[in-house]
Design a protein around this motif. Structure first.
Motif, short mmCIF file in Angstrom:
data_model
loop_
_atom_site.label_atom_id
_atom_site.label_comp_id
_atom_site.label_asym_id
_atom_site.label_seq_id
_atom_site.Cartn_x
_atom_site.Cartn_y
_atom_site.Cartn_z
N HIS C 125 5.98 74.54 -6.13
CA HIS C 125 5.32 73.25 -6.09
C HIS C 125 3.90 73.33 -5.52
O HIS C 125 3.69 73.82 -4.43
CB HIS C 125 6.19 72.36 -5.20
CG HIS C 125 5.96 70.92 -5.43
ND1 HIS C 125 4.87 70.25 -4.98
CD2 HIS C 125 6.70 70.02 -6.10
CE1 HIS C 125 4.96 68.98 -5.33
NE2 HIS C 125 6.06 68.82 -6.02
N MET C 163 -10.59 66.05 -8.50
CA MET C 163 -11.44 65.99 -9.69
C MET C 163 -12.64 66.92 -9.53
O MET C 163 -13.01 67.63 -10.48
CB MET C 163 -11.92 64.55 -9.90
CG MET C 163 -10.87 63.64 -10.49
SD MET C 163 -11.37 61.89 -10.43
CE MET C 163 -12.89 61.94 -11.38
N GLU C 166 -11.47 70.53 -9.92
CA GLU C 166 -11.13 70.88 -11.30
C GLU C 166 -12.36 70.88 -12.19
O GLU C 166 -12.46 71.65 -13.15
CB GLU C 166 -10.06 69.95 -11.86
CG GLU C 166 -8.73 70.05 -11.14
CD GLU C 166 -8.15 71.47 -11.15
OE1 GLU C 166 -8.35 72.20 -12.16
OE2 GLU C 166 -7.52 71.86 -10.16
N SER C 167 -13.30 70.02 -11.87
CA SER C 167 -14.54 70.05 -12.66
C SER C 167 -15.26 71.36 -12.43
O SER C 167 -15.87 71.93 -13.34
CB SER C 167 -15.44 68.89 -12.25
OG SER C 167 -14.88 67.68 -12.71
N GLU D 166 -11.00 68.33 -17.33
CA GLU D 166 -10.34 68.92 -16.17
C GLU D 166 -10.14 67.92 -15.04
O GLU D 166 -9.17 68.01 -14.29
CB GLU D 166 -11.12 70.14 -15.68
CG GLU D 166 -11.16 71.29 -16.66
CD GLU D 166 -9.78 71.78 -17.09
OE1 GLU D 166 -8.85 71.76 -16.25
OE2 GLU D 166 -9.62 72.15 -18.27
N SER D 167 -11.04 67.00 -14.93
CA SER D 167 -10.84 65.96 -13.92
C SER D 167 -9.62 65.14 -14.26
O SER D 167 -8.85 64.70 -13.40
CB SER D 167 -12.07 65.06 -13.84
OG SER D 167 -13.14 65.76 -13.26
N ALA D 170 -6.83 67.03 -13.22
CA ALA D 170 -6.68 66.95 -11.76
C ALA D 170 -5.89 65.70 -11.39
O ALA D 170 -4.96 65.76 -10.57
CB ALA D 170 -8.05 66.93 -11.10
N LEU D 171 -6.26 64.60 -12.00
CA LEU D 171 -5.53 63.37 -11.71
C LEU D 171 -4.07 63.52 -12.13
O LEU D 171 -3.15 63.05 -11.46
CB LEU D 171 -6.18 62.20 -12.45
CG LEU D 171 -7.56 61.82 -11.90
CD1 LEU D 171 -8.18 60.71 -12.73
CD2 LEU D 171 -7.44 61.38 -10.44
N TYR D 173 -2.28 66.27 -12.21
CA TYR D 173 -1.58 67.03 -11.19
C TYR D 173 -1.22 66.13 -10.03
O TYR D 173 -0.12 66.13 -9.51
CB TYR D 173 -2.47 68.15 -10.66
CG TYR D 173 -2.32 69.43 -11.43
CD1 TYR D 173 -1.10 70.08 -11.48
CD2 TYR D 173 -3.40 69.98 -12.12
CE1 TYR D 173 -0.95 71.26 -12.20
CE2 TYR D 173 -3.27 71.15 -12.83
CZ TYR D 173 -2.03 71.79 -12.87
OH TYR D 173 -1.90 72.95 -13.58
N HIS D 174 -2.22 65.39 -9.62
CA HIS D 174 -2.01 64.51 -8.49
C HIS D 174 -0.85 63.57 -8.76
O HIS D 174 0.06 63.41 -7.95
CB HIS D 174 -3.29 63.71 -8.23
CG HIS D 174 -3.34 63.16 -6.85
ND1 HIS D 174 -2.68 62.01 -6.49
CD2 HIS D 174 -3.94 63.61 -5.72
CE1 HIS D 174 -2.89 61.77 -5.20
NE2 HIS D 174 -3.64 62.72 -4.71
N PHE D 177 2.55 65.68 -8.80
CA PHE D 177 3.11 66.28 -7.60
C PHE D 177 3.13 65.33 -6.40
O PHE D 177 3.87 65.54 -5.46
CB PHE D 177 2.36 67.57 -7.27
CG PHE D 177 2.52 68.59 -8.36
CD1 PHE D 177 3.80 69.05 -8.68
CD2 PHE D 177 1.44 69.06 -9.07
CE1 PHE D 177 3.98 69.98 -9.69
CE2 PHE D 177 1.61 69.99 -10.09
CZ PHE D 177 2.88 70.45 -10.40
N ASP D 187 -6.34 54.81 -12.46
CA ASP D 187 -6.88 56.17 -12.36
C ASP D 187 -7.95 56.41 -13.43
O ASP D 187 -8.99 57.00 -13.16
CB ASP D 187 -5.76 57.21 -12.48
CG ASP D 187 -5.09 57.48 -11.14
OD1 ASP D 187 -5.59 56.96 -10.11
OD2 ASP D 187 -4.09 58.22 -11.11
N MET D 190 -11.12 54.74 -12.43
CA MET D 190 -11.82 55.46 -11.38
C MET D 190 -12.58 56.64 -11.97
O MET D 190 -13.75 56.87 -11.66
CB MET D 190 -10.85 55.97 -10.32
CG MET D 190 -11.57 56.63 -9.15
SD MET D 190 -10.42 57.47 -8.05
CE MET D 190 -9.90 58.84 -9.04
N LEU D 191 -11.91 57.35 -12.83
CA LEU D 191 -12.55 58.49 -13.48
C LEU D 191 -13.83 58.04 -14.18
O LEU D 191 -14.91 58.64 -14.01
CB LEU D 191 -11.59 59.11 -14.49
CG LEU D 191 -12.10 60.36 -15.19
CD1 LEU D 191 -11.73 61.59 -14.40
CD2 LEU D 191 -11.54 60.47 -16.61
#
Lengths: 206, 206, 206, 206
Positions: C125, C163, C166-167, D166-167, D170-171, D173-174, D177, D187, D190-191
């Motif tokens: 995880h 973000m 990852e960017s 990729e951002s 990232a979101l 993943y967030h 997990f 989300d 926000m991006l």
DNA sequence: CATGAATGAGGATTCATTCAT
DNA sequence: TATGAATGAATCCTCATTCAT
């Protein structure tokens, strides 16, 4: 001077060997036969792995020593009995008694040792296992004596001795795996009863 | 139709398993227990290592099958005897006879099987070894019958059964390691004599 | 005295471990992740296969050490930046710069390390991957600081941090797979520009 | 006639392939990436192992097909958006939204697919992953459009596209997990906010 | 077309033994 | 005498791929 030193050395040597053997026994008892590795033994003995090889040529020799060593107390006790001047049937009953008692006292270890007895009997022909042979012959001697004294029927003393011993082991197994409350003495008596008088009801009163 | 096919397959499968088991037995007999490796077995069976795993999940399962398989003929023979309506003492004598004979015929292999019997008895508590337990109970049953019929003294049937079996094994060992010319029948008779009438000379009614 | 020795030993040990880890990295770089076998690693390190197991319990532990080890220099550099007292936006830009530069310098290896990052995120995880979590939190901390100082809009600092990271990785990929001539600094600046001022043309006060 | 038959065949073929791919996905989801074996796939698909090789040259080809296939629905949805005539910034926000939603709906599977995306990116150079490249180019196209329309600053469209994607990941993943309650739309907004207007507080009112 | 038995290279791990210090 | 690092053969098991039916 030299004698002294070499003597001292021999004693020291024996002490070391004993330490190692006892370590093996601990490993054996705690982890089982397959888990006896030289690493574990060394660790348990608190010495370096390489040192083991100063005292034992290889693993086989070490294991043989373990066998030898661990039978020692029993052998001594039995020897006393064998040397005594009890009548043959008494001797045999007492031997069985002592035998069972000894195992009873070292149950964990002996369960595995028994295993080892048979196990090794493959590798090194039973006839080469001095201890066993000695023991067998001693019991056979007692029986022979009984036969000579006209106490027992004329039988193949060695075979009967083997049967006696293995019957003893059978009781041992029974005691180990189905532990009950039967006192050791009672089992020994039963063994003696059967071997000396047989299972058959005495038709007597005929 | 399908039934047929699956049946045929099952037979094929069993044949393959048997082939493999026999290869194990050859390896076992020729090289000893510790030398049974999957590689060797595969080579001996003339198949690829991976193929073994199509028929047996792992080494343990294979070895279990070997045990099972190799006891089969003996078990069958003994079962016949056990089911028969001979008197208890005859039954026991014949069982011993068969037992000894079977070992006599498979000397090499059996030496190791004996080993295995005890060996496994360590891993899987003797009480869980179905074969042995079954056998023990069968003999105990015979003895119990003898007791019920007032033929035998009242004794702990299971213990006596164990003693009988182990005495048989003792004779076995004797025959194996000091092969002589005593016919199997004679050893079986001696066993019966001792267990039924005892070693003591009948001082009695003389 | 003893301390000294054990100290020396520990240093030696660490050196050996490093040697092995570097061997893994060579194998990894040359053959790819799936081709890392204990055999290959041992061969590459010029030691015996068994020796690996003196330093690492098993393959997993070895791979974990590789990960740890190879992130070390980057982590140290980033820590410096994080501890510095630059304003948050500068900090972030510089972090990105360093990040990109580090990868640039270890292109071959890092391509696979990235992989590993995600790969492990499956097994264990993501939240348990200390390195990543630490890093994420550090960046989030910087952003939080910026928010607190009224420099940034109130946002979910952790999400934005993710973000950002990852960017950064995206640029990394871009640099790796379409290697161009853009200097690292420029990419970092672009990243900062976008995250701080957005892509939108300021229509405004014109 | 022949055409027909070959057509039918092609359809049948595709259906089979799909069946297999879906089996892979089930295995993947239930057992994890490393546990995908041809055996398991065949069993899950209810066909013989050998049959797999009639439809896919080898395991690699099969896995590639899985990747292809499983991105299909997402790709279709995204294509719709891409083809639409929304303004570039809206397009991007909606794409992010769809993206996140899609993953949200296939959480278990996607966690592993993400992994796979990066994982394979090593074996077969990311540039060769058509899907990813297509997607990247599509987003880059949108950005380019925005730049052309003077909506966005002049930037390297491809790099920004990669950062956006990729951002988004990232979101993702967030969300995966640390699953929270934030709706997907928020989300995505926000991006968009960050990428279009930046994190900096508008000093405006100055 | 489909099957699935057979293959065997390849991998991780263990451990008795050696040898330089 | 004692050490313990290093060795590498040996072992069990997996799995992608082939091929005869």
């Amino acid at each position: 001077m030299k004698k002294n030193k070499s003597n001292r050395k021999r004693i020291w040597d024996a002490a070391k060997k004993q330490t190692i053997v006892q370590a093996v026994i601990r490993v054996l008892t705690e982890h089982g036969f397959e888990r006896i590795t030289m690493d574990r033994v060394a660790a348990e003995a608190g010495i370096a792995k390489g040192t083991l090889y100063l005292y034992f040529k290889d693993k086989d020799e070490l294991l043989a020593a373990v066998l030898e060593f661990s039978l020692e107390p029993l052998v001594r006790k039995l020897d006393e009995l064998i040397q005594s001047d009890l009548p043959p049937d008494r001797k045999i009953e007492y031997i069985a008694q002592r035998y069972l008692k000894y195992f009873e006292e070292n149950r964990d270890f002996y369960r595995i040792l028994l295993l080892e007895r048979v196990r090794r009997s493959y590798h090194c022909h039973v006839a080469e296992n001095i201890r066993y042979k000695d023991y067998l012959e001693a019991v056979a001697g007692i029986i022979q004596e009984g036969i000579a004294k006209n106490l027992f029927k004329p039988l193949d003393a060695v075979k009967v001795a083997a049967m006696l011993i293995e019957s003893c082991v059978a009781l041992l197994y029974h005691r180990m795996f189905w532990p009950g409350t039967t006192p050791v003495e009672e089992d020994a008596r039963m063994l003696a009863q059967i071997f000396f008088h047989g299972m058959h009801r005495e038709v007597s009163a005929a």
